[in-house]
Design a protein around this motif. Structure first.
Motif, short mmCIF file in Angstrom:
data_model
loop_
_atom_site.label_atom_id
_atom_site.label_comp_id
_atom_site.label_asym_id
_atom_site.label_seq_id
_atom_site.Cartn_x
_atom_site.Cartn_y
_atom_site.Cartn_z
N THR A 1 0.85 -1.20 0.00
CA THR A 1 0.00 0.00 0.00
C THR A 1 0.88 1.25 0.00
OG1 THR A 1 -0.13 -0.14 2.39
CG2 THR A 1 -2.01 -0.96 1.18
N PRO A 2 1.26 1.71 -1.17
CA PRO A 2 2.12 2.89 -1.25
C PRO A 2 1.38 4.16 -0.84
CG PRO A 2 1.40 2.25 -3.42
CD PRO A 2 0.87 1.21 -2.48
N SER A 3 2.11 5.16 -0.35
CA SER A 3 1.43 6.39 0.07
C SER A 3 1.18 7.31 -1.12
CB SER A 3 2.26 7.11 1.13
OG SER A 3 3.54 7.38 0.61
N SER A 4 1.88 7.11 -2.21
CA SER A 4 1.56 7.90 -3.40
C SER A 4 1.72 7.00 -4.62
CB SER A 4 2.46 9.12 -3.53
OG SER A 4 3.74 8.72 -3.93
N VAL A 5 1.01 7.36 -5.68
CA VAL A 5 1.07 6.55 -6.90
C VAL A 5 1.67 7.41 -7.99
CG1 VAL A 5 -0.27 5.36 -8.65
CG2 VAL A 5 -0.88 5.13 -6.26
N GLU A 6 2.85 7.06 -8.40
CA GLU A 6 3.56 7.80 -9.46
C GLU A 6 3.39 9.30 -9.34
OE1 GLU A 6 3.08 6.07 -13.33
OE2 GLU A 6 3.36 4.06 -12.51
N GLY A 7 3.77 9.82 -8.18
CA GLY A 7 3.80 11.27 -8.01
C GLY A 7 2.47 11.86 -7.57
N LEU A 8 1.39 11.09 -7.60
CA LEU A 8 0.09 11.63 -7.20
C LEU A 8 -0.14 11.30 -5.72
CD1 LEU A 8 -2.46 12.97 -8.61
CD2 LEU A 8 -3.42 10.69 -8.52
N ALA A 9 0.14 12.23 -4.84
CA ALA A 9 -0.01 11.98 -3.40
C ALA A 9 -1.37 12.51 -2.96
CB ALA A 9 1.10 12.65 -2.63
N LEU A 10 -2.31 11.62 -2.64
CA LEU A 10 -3.63 12.05 -2.19
C LEU A 10 -3.60 12.20 -0.68
CD1 LEU A 10 -6.10 9.88 -4.32
CD2 LEU A 10 -5.42 12.23 -4.69
N ALA A 11 -3.36 13.43 -0.18
CA ALA A 11 -3.35 13.71 1.26
C ALA A 11 -2.83 12.52 2.05
CB ALA A 11 -4.75 14.11 1.71
N PRO A 12 -1.53 12.20 1.94
CA PRO A 12 -1.03 10.94 2.48
C PRO A 12 -1.15 10.80 4.00
CG PRO A 12 0.77 12.27 1.63
CD PRO A 12 -0.49 12.97 1.26
N ASP A 13 -1.32 11.92 4.72
CA ASP A 13 -1.49 11.75 6.17
C ASP A 13 -2.90 11.25 6.49
OD1 ASP A 13 -2.40 14.16 5.14
OD2 ASP A 13 -2.60 14.99 7.17
N LEU A 14 -3.84 11.48 5.58
CA LEU A 14 -5.24 11.14 5.83
C LEU A 14 -5.67 9.88 5.06
CD1 LEU A 14 -7.63 12.32 7.35
CD2 LEU A 14 -8.10 13.79 5.39
#
Ligand SMILES: Cc1cc2nc3c(=O)[nH]c(=O)nc-3n(C[C@H](O)[C@H](O)[C@H](O)COP(=O)(O)OP(=O)(O)OC[C@H]3O[C@@H](n4cnc5c(N)ncnc54)[C@H](O)[C@@H]3O)c2cc1C
Length: 500
Positions: free
Chosen positions: A103-116
């Motif tokens: 479960t990566p925190s971002s997908v190819e540069g697209l970070a969807l509010a990784p803390d949430l």
């Protein structure tokens, strides 16, 4: 087949078709979908999308703040062990469990509010698992198939031993009896509770098992559309091959980070962003979609063709989603799988006239939780969207009927134990979606298969199911139910003992 069990598989359908039983009356819900179940060997898996995904540890073991009533009678490792074999089986060896649990925190540069939020991948193997062909290969090697026969009731003796199953021919109604040393029900999330409610359970009847109570599903549907502030390439998020060398496709959903589950009262919803061509509401398209999925079993009618034209834009979005044609878009649609927790009002019960009443709806706490989750998502990504349109009333069944024969620690809170055996019986098992007391955010197919392997192991003795990982050298499959003690077992369709 090596020496071992003789298995009789009883399946009411003779070919893949939608299952819409006439003895069920669904009431009190605004969520019912047109078609959520299939019949024929393989059951609903004849129609499914073949997406493989695991549950989280917290779905199985509960969490300190939200665990009451949701803990399974097993550790996550007990499931995970079987996930490994199930993943290999259902992907034809293409995938292994480590990929599914990534479960990566971002997908190819697209970070969807990784803390949430975090990304959770759903995998689509290039060759979808086919229970029908697995069963076909096993016929004559210890497996007897009785399709077109409906299991009516199981008979359990005064000593708690299930002795036989009364079956009826779907066409003529003629009855027959199948004797067995062990009986495995796999009639699905609604079918198995029905079968148990009709059965003579012997001493188990005195335990007043919660059969058919607290039904859950994943209310599913498009909940919003949004216009992006600028065109974005969302290719990495959905349904494309991760790299040219790999054959499977992978799609990412956004779920709350475990530390932030409180934002949705402990419910673990998942949201898929899908490319869209407009902000138009998908209302009206939902029913058509169900018909299109069921097309295999029913054929399309003239009215469907008219509606196909009326919803051409939605069809284009769906086709685009499936085949990943246009990925650089200005609009997105939000598709959700919502988690339901312990909805006491949802149940399947005899209606007193030989049929069943099914109550399934989304409770107020479930609905509030979903609203908060979506609020979190759209607020946290306000920098991405310049307009958001939300849609009410579009949730339908996720086709993941669960809970009606849930696993429990005792007969007070469950119908089956951690080995999937019905409390109060010695040899009656349930191995399908109905045993899931929590189903997290995820599609349940892989989990059901893993639990079926666990059930087989419980019957056959530790270690024997590891055989299924190795490809069979000969065309004769090595059947997992292979131990010294000959047992005639019976299942009712679903996803029975996998072979390869
Ligand atoms: C359109 C669609 C897409 C889906 N996509 C996915 C996906 O991508 N990934 C995923 O994990 N899941 C998906 N699912 C869900 C998945 O298919 C189900 O969770 C799974 O198949 C349930 O398995 P089961 O064994 O519980 O029951 P079922 O597959 O429903 O099998 C039950 C079987 O029992 C038979 N039966 C019932 N009663 C009797 C009786 N009395 N006697 C004899 N036979 C009986 C039925 O005919 C049926 O064949 C999808 C479902 C649908 C409908």
């Amino acid at each position: 087949m090596r020496r071992g069990f003789a298995v009789t598989l009883i399946e009411e359908g003779t070919s893949p078709a939608p299952l819409q039983p006439s003895d069920e009356r669904w009431e009190g819900n605004d969520l019912q979908a047109v078609f959520t179940r299939g019949r024929g060997i393989g059951g609903s898996a004849n129609f499914w999308h073949g997406g493989l995904i695991t549950l989280d540890r917290s779905d199985v073991e509960g969490s300190a703040s939200f665990g009451t009533g949701t803990k399974w009678p097993m550790a996550y490792a007990d499931l995970s062990r079987h996930y490994e074999a199930a993943t290999a089986l259902m992907s034809g060896g293409e995938l292994d469990l480590r990929q599914l649990e990534d479960t990566p925190s971002s997908v190819e540069g697209l970070a969807l509010a990784p803390d949430l939020f975090r990304f959770k991948p759903l995998f689509f193997p290039a060759t979808p698992y086919s229970p029908a062909s697995a069963i076909e290969r096993a016929i004559g090697h210890g497996l007897t198939l009785r399709s077109g026969w409906r299991a009516r009731r199981v008979r359990v003796g005064a000593n708690g031993v299930a002795t036989d199953v009364v079956i009826a021919h779907a066409g003529t109604g003629a009855e027959d009896v199948v004797q067995a040393d062990a009986v495995i029900l796999a009639a699905g999330g609604i079918g198995s509770p029905k079968l148990l409610l009709q059965s003579d359970l012997g001493p188990a009847a005195d335990l007043r098992l919660p059969i058919g109570q607290r039904l859950i599903d994943h209310p599913t549907g498009f909940v919003f559309k949004a216009r992006l502030r600028r065109r974005m390439d969302l290719r990495a998020l959905f349904g494309v091959r991760p790299s040219p060398g790999l054959r499977y496709r992978r799609r990412y959903g956004a779920t709350l980070a475990p530390s932030r589950l409180a934002e949705a009262d402990g419910r673990n919803h998942v949201l898929y962003l899908r490319p869209a061509f407009s902000l138009r509401s998908p209302a009206g398209y939902a029913a058509l979609k169900q018909r299109l999925v069921a097309y295999k079993g029913t054929g399309l009618k003239a009215a469907d063709l008219v509606r196909l034209v009326a919803h051409a834009d939605m069809l284009a979005e769906a086709a685009n989603f499936k085949f990943g044609l246009v990925t650089n878009v200005r609009y997105v649609a939000g598709f959700v799988f919502a988690e339901q927790l312990d909805p006491e009002a949802n149940a399947i019960e005899p209606d007193g006239r030989g049929g069943f009443r099914v109550r399934w709806s989304i409770s107020k706490p479930d609905a509030d939780s979903l609203r908060r989750f979506l609020g979190c998502f759209t607020e946290a990504h306000a920098q991405l969207f310049d307009r958001v349109v939300t849609f009410d009333g579009l949730l339908g069944s996720g086709a993941h009927h669960s809970g009606g024969c849930r696993m429990g620690h005792s007969h007070a809170d469950g119908v089956v134990d951690g080995g999937l055996r019905v409390f109060g019986t010695t040899n009656l098992y349930v191995a399908d979606g109905s045993v899931l007391g929590t189903s997290g955010y995820a599609n349940t197919g892989l989990t059901i298969a893993a639990l079926a392997l666990r059930c087989v192991e419980a019957i056959a003795g530790a270690g024997s199911v590891s055989d299924v990982r190795a490809p069979s050298p000969a065309p004769v499959p090595s059947f997992p139910l292979a131990t010294a003690r000959p047992v005639a077992s019976m299942t009712a369709g679903g996803q029975p003992e996998q072979t390869r």
